[in-house]
Design a protein around this motif. Sequence first.
Motif, PDB file in Angstrom:
ATOM      1  N   MET A 112       6.001   4.729   8.094  1.00 44.29           N
ATOM      2  CA  MET A 112       5.208   5.674   7.323  1.00 44.29           C
ATOM      3  C   MET A 112       5.946   6.086   6.042  1.00 44.29           C
ATOM      4  O   MET A 112       5.380   6.049   4.952  1.00 44.29           O
ATOM      5  CB  MET A 112       4.907   6.909   8.172  1.00 44.29           C
ATOM      6  N   LEU A 113       7.232   6.444   6.181  1.00 45.13           N
ATOM      7  CA  LEU A 113       7.985   6.878   4.999  1.00 45.13           C
ATOM      8  C   LEU A 113       8.296   5.704   4.082  1.00 45.13           C
ATOM      9  O   LEU A 113       8.276   5.843   2.858  1.00 45.13           O
ATOM     10  CB  LEU A 113       9.269   7.599   5.413  1.00 45.13           C
ATOM     11  N   ALA A 137      -6.902   6.622  -2.939  1.00 45.11           N
ATOM     12  CA  ALA A 137      -7.312   5.957  -1.699  1.00 45.11           C
ATOM     13  C   ALA A 137      -6.301   6.213  -0.578  1.00 45.11           C
ATOM     14  O   ALA A 137      -6.674   6.483   0.559  1.00 45.11           O
ATOM     15  CB  ALA A 137      -7.475   4.459  -1.942  1.00 45.11           C
ATOM     16  N   ILE A 138      -5.012   6.151  -0.914  1.00 44.49           N
ATOM     17  CA  ILE A 138      -3.985   6.298   0.112  1.00 44.49           C
ATOM     18  C   ILE A 138      -3.857   7.756   0.546  1.00 44.49           C
ATOM     19  O   ILE A 138      -3.531   8.059   1.684  1.00 44.49           O
ATOM     20  CB  ILE A 138      -2.637   5.728  -0.390  1.00 44.49           C
ATOM     21  N   PHE A 139      -4.192   8.658  -0.365  1.00 42.91           N
ATOM     22  CA  PHE A 139      -4.113  10.082  -0.032  1.00 42.91           C
ATOM     23  C   PHE A 139      -5.289  10.522   0.842  1.00 42.91           C
ATOM     24  O   PHE A 139      -5.180  11.461   1.619  1.00 42.91           O
ATOM     25  CB  PHE A 139      -4.070  10.893  -1.327  1.00 42.91           C
ATOM     26  N   LEU A 140      -6.402   9.813   0.710  1.00 45.36           N
ATOM     27  CA  LEU A 140      -7.648  10.203   1.388  1.00 45.36           C
ATOM     28  C   LEU A 140      -7.492  10.473   2.890  1.00 45.36           C
ATOM     29  O   LEU A 140      -8.022  11.467   3.390  1.00 45.36           O
ATOM     30  CB  LEU A 140      -8.707   9.120   1.139  1.00 45.36           C
ATOM     31  N   PRO A 141      -6.780   9.629   3.638  1.00 46.14           N
ATOM     32  CA  PRO A 141      -6.674   9.879   5.095  1.00 46.14           C
ATOM     33  C   PRO A 141      -6.092  11.248   5.445  1.00 46.14           C
ATOM     34  O   PRO A 141      -6.331  11.745   6.540  1.00 46.14           O
ATOM     35  CB  PRO A 141      -5.735   8.764   5.572  1.00 46.14           C
ATOM     36  N   GLY A 195      -2.559   8.177   8.910  1.00 49.18           N
ATOM     37  CA  GLY A 195      -2.850   9.565   8.562  1.00 49.18           C
ATOM     38  C   GLY A 195      -1.757  10.229   7.736  1.00 49.18           C
ATOM     39  O   GLY A 195      -2.022  11.148   6.970  1.00 49.18           O
ATOM     40  N   GLY A 196      -0.502   9.782   7.899  1.00 46.80           N
ATOM     41  CA  GLY A 196       0.600  10.506   7.284  1.00 46.80           C
ATOM     42  C   GLY A 196       1.161   9.905   6.008  1.00 46.80           C
ATOM     43  O   GLY A 196       1.860  10.581   5.255  1.00 46.80           O
ATOM     44  N   MET A 197       0.846   8.635   5.762  1.00 47.07           N
ATOM     45  CA  MET A 197       1.461   7.954   4.618  1.00 47.07           C
ATOM     46  C   MET A 197       1.094   8.633   3.292  1.00 47.07           C
ATOM     47  O   MET A 197       1.958   8.853   2.437  1.00 47.07           O
ATOM     48  CB  MET A 197       1.035   6.495   4.612  1.00 47.07           C
ATOM     49  N   GLY A 198      -0.189   8.974   3.132  1.00 49.94           N
ATOM     50  CA  GLY A 198      -0.656   9.495   1.858  1.00 49.94           C
ATOM     51  C   GLY A 198      -0.004  10.808   1.471  1.00 49.94           C
ATOM     52  O   GLY A 198       0.405  10.992   0.320  1.00 49.94           O
TER      53      GLY A 198
END
Lengths: 324, 289
Positions: A112-113, A137-141, A195-198
């Motif tokens: 994730m990090l 897009a990546i922040f959306l989750p 869920g956490g990447m964004g």
Amino acid sequence: MTTLPAVTPAAERSAVTTAADRPGRGRRRSGTPYAFLAPALMLFTAFLGAPVVYAGYLSVRRVKISGLGLGRSSRVEQWAGLSNYTRVLTDSEFLPSVGRIALYGLIVVPLMLGGALLMALLIDGGRSRAGGFARTAIFLPYAVPAVIASLLWGFLYLPRISPIADVLNSAGLSAPNVFSSSWVLYAVANIAIWGGMGFNMIVLYTALRTIPGELSEAARIDGASDVQIALRIKIPVILPSLIMTFVFSLIATLQVFAEPMTLRPLANTISATWTPLMMVYRDAFIRNDIHAAAATSVVIAVATFALSFGFLKLVGSRAFRQED
Amino acid sequence: MAVATAVAVPVERRNRRSPAATALLLLGAAYCLLPVLWVVIASTKSAGELFSTFTLSPSTHFFDNVASLSDYRGGLYWRWMANTALYAGVGALASAFVSAMAGFALAKYAFPGKSVVFNLILAGVLVPGVILAVPQYLLLAKAGMTNTYWAVLLPSMISPYGIYLCRIFAAAAVPGEVLEAARMDGAGDWHAFARVALPMMRPGLVTVFLFQFVAIWNNFMLPYIMLGDDRLFPVTVGLSGLLNQGATQPAMYTSVVTGALLSVLPLVALFLSLQRYWQVDLAAGAVKA
């Protein structure tokens, strides 16, 4: 309002931010700061302090049932010493759930990090027009709570629905059953990464934006490549942010609950004690053994503190600075 | 959501485009959008089509699905949505205000016990909130408050991280001189806070509000154990219950999928419109608004 003595210890004074606020410059000293703090401290005591103390208390108590166990007086609460802890730690389902969470953390946190850092560096590097779109897009989750995320992925994992299974099947290959016992851990880990990447990406990207452009420019003139600039300049500068995201991810990992609980109706490979927190839930609300639940909670809390403080100590981080 | 802000450093503008960077970014975006794309398409399918047609081919039953979701037990779903707005909205608003007062006091006053309070709050940041849920439940049960709105709202109002952030915002955004000037003009402490400091802290407070909003919206365990009456559920707990029912009545799955889509739409809209407030430097606590 009462007037408090104007003399404060040096340590206290150093935390004061501006000269105008310092005592001795005609400023009234009063109970005002306590009034401002009162709601926070009351809520803190009631919903953080008291539960922590209460969990500790419950963990060293037990219910003694005397006689036939009938009537009010037959159930007596008494001192239990560390017996709840030995009971929990020797529970045959405790160690496997700890092992599962450790493996889960080893998968989730670096991926994730790492993903978040890679995406943040790529967007910050400005080598692609897709940066703005990818960032959104990546922040959306992050807007999707864990329960809903698990639900969406849960359906995507179902062999009868999964587009990946469809594609594999039409190619004549058999798709793996994601809910089988050998895959289910990765299936849950994937949801957490998604869920956490964004959120972590945004945190790291924000930190990257604070680096002056001249720094990268100077390095580039000296012949450094993008990768070298990232490794030698950008990552070291944003290290405090990386450390914070690491600690928060670690804390989140130890409390995995919503994802596996949501997936349980779809995957019978997820047991009621799949993670330590699920074990707390089972003990407290299914077995009605609040003392065992409290002991497990304390064990998880101590482990969390030890891991996060240990890590912060290890890296000597001043990420949580008291001085401004 | 201005792309990388206007100050996108002229130096980097001159960089050549890199196809590899673009490919990786699009891959990351595709991974994150896949379930979103799926739920949009799946919500247009009838119960039968959900399992029979190709996953990514849309159908025409979206409004039927919304109607049957709305019919479910007299519109219970919409009540869940309203409850969610109440828990997350009111809880986060109260939390931001409580944090602002505490952060302001910690940043702008010297008083005995200050470092004790601050260290207590820092320790609170590291306490895993979910671990508190069981003792919180037991204590609230003693107070006769479980299975009420208060059981979820009150614990949501305290956010040690919010207080920590507010302390930094207040220290950075509210100059002592301005407060001093307000006091010279005869403003009381409360007046100086509410009329002078609070407006200056606003961008930071929006961030604290959003953080807490998402934390409450994401906190599954607290409402899950506090609430027995499904009329009090937030939408997450409600949908998780519906999913459980789906295990025996697969027709329920269509409602679950449609409900999941409808529940995230308002939040996605909120996110996109307030995206700049998310650019928080966790380590420095600063907002890049």
